[in-house]
Motif scaffolding. Structure first.
Motif, mmCIF file in Angstrom:
data_model
loop_
_atom_site.group_PDB
_atom_site.id
_atom_site.type_symbol
_atom_site.label_atom_id
_atom_site.label_comp_id
_atom_site.label_asym_id
_atom_site.label_seq_id
_atom_site.Cartn_x
_atom_site.Cartn_y
_atom_site.Cartn_z
ATOM 1 N N LYS A 49 -48.593 -25.564 -52.274
ATOM 2 C CA LYS A 49 -49.767 -25.289 -53.105
ATOM 3 C C LYS A 49 -50.413 -23.958 -52.711
ATOM 4 O O LYS A 49 -50.693 -23.106 -53.568
ATOM 5 N N LEU A 50 -50.633 -23.754 -51.415
ATOM 6 C CA LEU A 50 -51.280 -22.525 -50.966
ATOM 7 C C LEU A 50 -50.394 -21.311 -51.224
ATOM 8 O O LEU A 50 -50.872 -20.278 -51.708
ATOM 9 N N LEU A 52 -48.133 -20.870 -53.489
ATOM 10 C CA LEU A 52 -48.128 -20.564 -54.923
ATOM 11 C C LEU A 52 -49.402 -19.828 -55.314
ATOM 12 O O LEU A 52 -49.366 -18.815 -56.031
ATOM 13 N N ARG A 53 -50.536 -20.304 -54.856
ATOM 14 C CA ARG A 53 -51.810 -19.639 -55.173
ATOM 15 C C ARG A 53 -51.858 -18.227 -54.617
ATOM 16 O O ARG A 53 -52.359 -17.309 -55.274
ATOM 17 N N LEU A 54 -51.345 -18.048 -53.401
ATOM 18 C CA LEU A 54 -51.371 -16.718 -52.796
ATOM 19 C C LEU A 54 -50.444 -15.746 -53.514
ATOM 20 O O LEU A 54 -50.741 -14.559 -53.620
ATOM 21 N N ARG A 55 -49.324 -16.226 -54.022
ATOM 22 C CA ARG A 55 -48.401 -15.343 -54.736
ATOM 23 C C ARG A 55 -49.049 -14.733 -55.966
ATOM 24 O O ARG A 55 -48.771 -13.599 -56.322
ATOM 25 N N PHE A 56 -49.925 -15.481 -56.613
ATOM 26 C CA PHE A 56 -50.612 -14.967 -57.797
ATOM 27 C C PHE A 56 -51.888 -14.202 -57.455
ATOM 28 O O PHE A 56 -52.524 -13.643 -58.335
ATOM 29 N N SER A 57 -52.265 -14.169 -56.183
ATOM 30 C CA SER A 57 -53.513 -13.511 -55.775
ATOM 31 C C SER A 57 -53.373 -11.998 -55.669
ATOM 32 O O SER A 57 -54.366 -11.280 -55.719
ATOM 33 N N SER A 100 -58.388 -23.025 -47.295
ATOM 34 C CA SER A 100 -58.349 -22.908 -48.753
ATOM 35 C C SER A 100 -58.069 -21.449 -49.118
ATOM 36 O O SER A 100 -58.239 -20.543 -48.292
ATOM 37 N N LYS A 101 -57.673 -21.224 -50.355
ATOM 38 C CA LYS A 101 -57.462 -19.846 -50.816
ATOM 39 C C LYS A 101 -58.768 -19.067 -50.736
ATOM 40 O O LYS A 101 -58.784 -17.894 -50.355
ATOM 41 N N ARG A 102 -59.877 -19.711 -51.057
ATOM 42 C CA ARG A 102 -61.180 -19.043 -50.987
ATOM 43 C C ARG A 102 -61.499 -18.600 -49.561
ATOM 44 O O ARG A 102 -61.959 -17.478 -49.338
ATOM 45 N N THR A 105 -59.333 -15.588 -48.775
ATOM 46 C CA THR A 105 -59.826 -14.405 -49.479
ATOM 47 C C THR A 105 -61.086 -13.865 -48.818
ATOM 48 O O THR A 105 -61.232 -12.646 -48.651
#
Length: 122
Positions: A49-50, A52-57, A100-102, A105
């Motif tokens: 999950k993380l 995948l989110r980071l790849r789009f960040s 978390s992604k937040r 970031t």
């Protein structure tokens, strides 16, 4: 993974640029150059999950599979109370366990703004 003396270790994928050497975490901080490293293992749903989110960040980071790199696994245990808790992420030498992604970031903005997508174009 044990690498015979004089041979290159298995390379891990760095998102955003070229391949990065799997030994980038030596020295214990995970990223001596002010970068970001995501420690993960296969089959971990939180890692999937993380990641995948980071790849789009658009962030630049290196991924290290702790099942293929014993030194990386040891580093994760050193910052996770002796456990191999993943994902573990370091940003400019600051370790975060299961962030978390937040949170990642925010850490990048504070400690490694050169990793932000906007910083690459300036």
């Amino acid at each position: 993974m044990v690498v015979p003396k004089g041979q290159q270790p298995r390379r891990e994928r760095e998102w955003g640029f070229a391949m990065a050497d799997g030994t980038a975490h030596e020295g214990g901080s995970g990223d001596n150059d002010g970068g970001m490293v995501v420690y993960w293992r296969p089959g971990c749903p939180y890692c999937m999950k993380l990641r995948l989110r980071l790849r789009f960040s658009g962030l630049t980071y290196t991924e290290v599979n702790i099942w293929r790199n014993p030194d990386a696994a040891a580093f994760v245990r050193s910052v996770a109370d002796g456990n191999e808790t993943v994902p573990t992420v370091t940003v400019a030498g600051r370790a975060m366990v299961n962030p978390s992604k937040r949170r990642i970031t925010d850490a990048v903005r504070s400690h490694a703004p050169h990793l932000l997508p906007d910083a690459k174009n300036t």
